[in-house]
Design a protein around this motif. Structure first.
Motif, PDB file in Angstrom:
ATOM      1  N   ALA A   1      56.767  42.961  47.080  1.00 37.54           N
ATOM      2  CA  ALA A   1      56.868  42.336  48.409  1.00 37.54           C
ATOM      3  C   ALA A   1      55.503  41.843  48.888  1.00 37.54           C
ATOM      4  O   ALA A   1      55.386  40.746  49.447  1.00 37.54           O
ATOM      5  CB  ALA A   1      57.469  43.329  49.408  1.00 37.54           C
ATOM      6  N   THR A   2      54.473  42.637  48.654  1.00 31.88           N
ATOM      7  CA  THR A   2      53.121  42.234  49.043  1.00 31.88           C
ATOM      8  C   THR A   2      52.667  41.049  48.203  1.00 31.88           C
ATOM      9  O   THR A   2      52.092  40.089  48.726  1.00 31.88           O
ATOM     10  CB  THR A   2      52.138  43.414  48.887  1.00 31.88           C
ATOM     11  OG1 THR A   2      52.610  44.498  49.694  1.00 31.88           O
ATOM     12  CG2 THR A   2      50.739  43.024  49.301  1.00 31.88           C
ATOM     13  N   ALA A   3      52.931  41.092  46.911  1.00 28.67           N
ATOM     14  CA  ALA A   3      52.559  39.991  46.024  1.00 28.67           C
ATOM     15  C   ALA A   3      53.224  38.684  46.479  1.00 28.67           C
ATOM     16  O   ALA A   3      52.585  37.627  46.506  1.00 28.67           O
ATOM     17  CB  ALA A   3      52.947  40.316  44.588  1.00 28.67           C
ATOM     18  N   ALA A   4      54.487  38.757  46.874  1.00 24.17           N
ATOM     19  CA  ALA A   4      55.202  37.557  47.334  1.00 24.17           C
ATOM     20  C   ALA A   4      54.555  36.985  48.600  1.00 24.17           C
ATOM     21  O   ALA A   4      54.397  35.774  48.728  1.00 24.17           O
ATOM     22  CB  ALA A   4      56.674  37.882  47.580  1.00 24.17           C
ATOM     23  N   LYS A   5      54.168  37.865  49.533  1.00 22.38           N
ATOM     24  CA  LYS A   5      53.515  37.397  50.764  1.00 22.38           C
ATOM     25  C   LYS A   5      52.160  36.761  50.455  1.00 22.38           C
ATOM     26  O   LYS A   5      51.773  35.774  51.085  1.00 22.38           O
ATOM     27  CB  LYS A   5      53.330  38.558  51.747  1.00 22.38           C
ATOM     28  CG  LYS A   5      54.608  39.003  52.403  1.00 22.38           C
ATOM     29  CD  LYS A   5      54.355  40.138  53.372  1.00 22.38           C
ATOM     30  CE  LYS A   5      55.637  40.568  54.036  1.00 22.38           C
ATOM     31  NZ  LYS A   5      55.417  41.640  55.012  1.00 22.38           N
ATOM     32  N   MET A   6      51.459  37.307  49.496  1.00 22.81           N
ATOM     33  CA  MET A   6      50.171  36.731  49.112  1.00 22.81           C
ATOM     34  C   MET A   6      50.365  35.357  48.475  1.00 22.81           C
ATOM     35  O   MET A   6      49.639  34.415  48.784  1.00 22.81           O
ATOM     36  CB  MET A   6      49.447  37.673  48.152  1.00 22.81           C
ATOM     37  CG  MET A   6      48.991  38.962  48.823  1.00 22.81           C
ATOM     38  SD  MET A   6      48.350  40.167  47.665  1.00 22.81           S
ATOM     39  CE  MET A   6      46.808  39.367  47.204  1.00 22.81           C
ATOM     40  N   GLU A   7      51.341  35.239  47.597  1.00 20.71           N
ATOM     41  CA  GLU A   7      51.610  33.963  46.936  1.00 20.71           C
ATOM     42  C   GLU A   7      52.052  32.898  47.937  1.00 20.71           C
ATOM     43  O   GLU A   7      51.738  31.719  47.771  1.00 20.71           O
ATOM     44  CB  GLU A   7      52.652  34.146  45.836  1.00 20.71           C
ATOM     45  CG  GLU A   7      52.096  34.916  44.647  1.00 20.71           C
ATOM     46  CD  GLU A   7      53.132  35.288  43.617  1.00 20.71           C
ATOM     47  OE1 GLU A   7      54.348  35.377  43.965  1.00 20.71           O
ATOM     48  OE2 GLU A   7      52.744  35.517  42.457  1.00 20.71           O
ATOM     49  N   LYS A   8      52.766  33.285  49.001  1.00 18.76           N
ATOM     50  CA  LYS A   8      53.206  32.348  50.040  1.00 18.76           C
ATOM     51  C   LYS A   8      52.077  31.960  50.993  1.00 18.76           C
ATOM     52  O   LYS A   8      52.237  31.070  51.816  1.00 18.76           O
ATOM     53  CB  LYS A   8      54.344  32.956  50.858  1.00 18.76           C
ATOM     54  CG  LYS A   8      55.650  33.074  50.124  1.00 18.76           C
ATOM     55  CD  LYS A   8      56.685  33.717  51.030  1.00 18.76           C
ATOM     56  CE  LYS A   8      57.937  34.054  50.276  1.00 18.76           C
ATOM     57  NZ  LYS A   8      58.892  34.795  51.122  1.00 18.76           N
ATOM     58  N   GLY A   9      50.950  32.677  50.933  1.00 15.67           N
ATOM     59  CA  GLY A   9      49.829  32.391  51.819  1.00 15.67           C
ATOM     60  C   GLY A   9      49.838  33.192  53.105  1.00 15.67           C
ATOM     61  O   GLY A   9      49.024  32.954  53.988  1.00 15.67           O
ATOM     62  N   GLU A  10      50.745  34.158  53.221  1.00 10.26           N
ATOM     63  CA  GLU A  10      50.841  34.965  54.442  1.00 10.26           C
ATOM     64  C   GLU A  10      49.750  36.034  54.510  1.00 10.26           C
ATOM     65  O   GLU A  10      49.344  36.426  55.595  1.00 10.26           O
ATOM     66  CB  GLU A  10      52.216  35.627  54.519  1.00 10.26           C
ATOM     67  CG  GLU A  10      53.348  34.633  54.669  1.00 10.26           C
ATOM     68  CD  GLU A  10      54.715  35.286  54.563  1.00 10.26           C
ATOM     69  OE1 GLU A  10      54.818  36.528  54.670  1.00 10.26           O
ATOM     70  OE2 GLU A  10      55.689  34.549  54.345  1.00 10.26           O
ATOM     71  N   LEU A  11      49.308  36.517  53.361  1.00  5.64           N
ATOM     72  CA  LEU A  11      48.251  37.527  53.291  1.00  5.64           C
ATOM     73  C   LEU A  11      47.156  36.993  52.378  1.00  5.64           C
ATOM     74  O   LEU A  11      47.231  37.132  51.156  1.00  5.64           O
ATOM     75  CB  LEU A  11      48.797  38.853  52.729  1.00  5.64           C
ATOM     76  CG  LEU A  11      49.846  39.578  53.552  1.00  5.64           C
ATOM     77  CD1 LEU A  11      50.397  40.776  52.772  1.00  5.64           C
ATOM     78  CD2 LEU A  11      49.275  40.036  54.884  1.00  5.64           C
ATOM     79  N   ARG A  12      46.140  36.379  52.952  1.00 11.30           N
ATOM     80  CA  ARG A  12      45.045  35.821  52.153  1.00 11.30           C
ATOM     81  C   ARG A  12      43.680  36.329  52.600  1.00 11.30           C
ATOM     82  O   ARG A  12      42.665  35.942  52.047  1.00 11.30           O
ATOM     83  CB  ARG A  12      45.062  34.300  52.199  1.00 11.30           C
ATOM     84  CG  ARG A  12      46.253  33.664  51.505  1.00 11.30           C
ATOM     85  CD  ARG A  12      46.097  33.661  49.997  1.00 11.30           C
ATOM     86  NE  ARG A  12      47.257  33.149  49.310  1.00 11.30           N
ATOM     87  CZ  ARG A  12      47.470  31.877  49.050  1.00 11.30           C
ATOM     88  NH1 ARG A  12      46.605  30.965  49.429  1.00 11.30           N
ATOM     89  NH2 ARG A  12      48.549  31.510  48.396  1.00 11.30           N
TER      90      ARG A  12
ATOM     91  N   VAL B   1      44.564  43.899  52.116  1.00 13.63           N
ATOM     92  CA  VAL B   1      44.920  42.489  52.213  1.00 13.63           C
ATOM     93  C   VAL B   1      45.483  42.329  53.616  1.00 13.63           C
ATOM     94  O   VAL B   1      46.140  43.230  54.151  1.00 13.63           O
ATOM     95  CB  VAL B   1      45.927  42.049  51.127  1.00 13.63           C
ATOM     96  CG1 VAL B   1      45.288  42.066  49.759  1.00 13.63           C
ATOM     97  CG2 VAL B   1      47.186  42.885  51.140  1.00 13.63           C
ATOM     98  N   CYS B   2      45.199  41.202  54.251  1.00 11.02           N
ATOM     99  CA  CYS B   2      45.617  40.995  55.632  1.00 11.02           C
ATOM    100  C   CYS B   2      45.738  39.495  55.907  1.00 11.02           C
ATOM    101  O   CYS B   2      45.426  38.673  55.050  1.00 11.02           O
ATOM    102  CB  CYS B   2      44.604  41.642  56.584  1.00 11.02           C
ATOM    103  SG  CYS B   2      42.904  41.144  56.306  1.00 11.02           S
TER     104      CYS B   2
END
Length: 149
Positions: A77-88, A114-115
């Motif tokens: 779930a965290t990896a998906a948010k990072m890939e979407k640009g939500e957690l960069r 990550v935040c």
């Protein structure tokens, strides 16, 4: 939820040091040289009440004096948010012990998060799985003499 394949990223955990420091948790050049973030837990937005979503693999001082990090995310779930640009963004969790006079007795890094955006300027994830996701470019006709980032 464990990721099928861990996401690996590189980024800046702490910008080049400032004198004077903006905050008691900010690191000096000497402290960055002796900082080792290897095996430090990786969290989301400093929420240490939940299990880590990954871990730091390595840290080193970059060419501009910044503290860089290589880390792995094992939570899907965290990896998906990072890939979407939500957690960069990146934020270094530092435990600061003060004396009764307010002087810093010690600084110790306890976790990396990550935040959405870190408190310190310039603390971004730069690559995800070896693909550039954040870069700073500075171009001018006269050239650059001092890049402030």
């Amino acid at each position: 939820m464990p990721a099928k394949k861990p996401l690996v990223f590189r980024g800046i955990a702490h910008p080049p040091p400032k004198t004077p420091r903006d905050h008691a948790s900010d690191l000096s050049a000497g402290e960055m040289l002796t900082t080792n973030l290897n095996s430090l837990p990786l969290h989301v937005e400093h929420d240490t009440s939940k299990p880590p979503v990954g871990a730091c693999l390595a840290s080193y001082v970059g060419s501009r004096g910044e503290l860089k990090v290589l880390a792995r995310v094992t939570d899907a779930a965290t990896a998906a948010k990072m890939e979407k640009g939500e957690l960069r963004g990146l934020s270094l969790g530092t435990d600061v012990i003060l004396g009764m006079d307010g002087e810093v007795l010690s600084r110790k890094q306890t976790e990396l998060s990550v935040c959405e955006e870190g408190r310190r300027s310039g603390t971004w994830i730069e690559t995800i799985n070896n693909k550039t996701v954040h870069t700073v470019e500075a171009f001018s006709k006269r050239g650059v003499t001092n890049v402030p980032f």
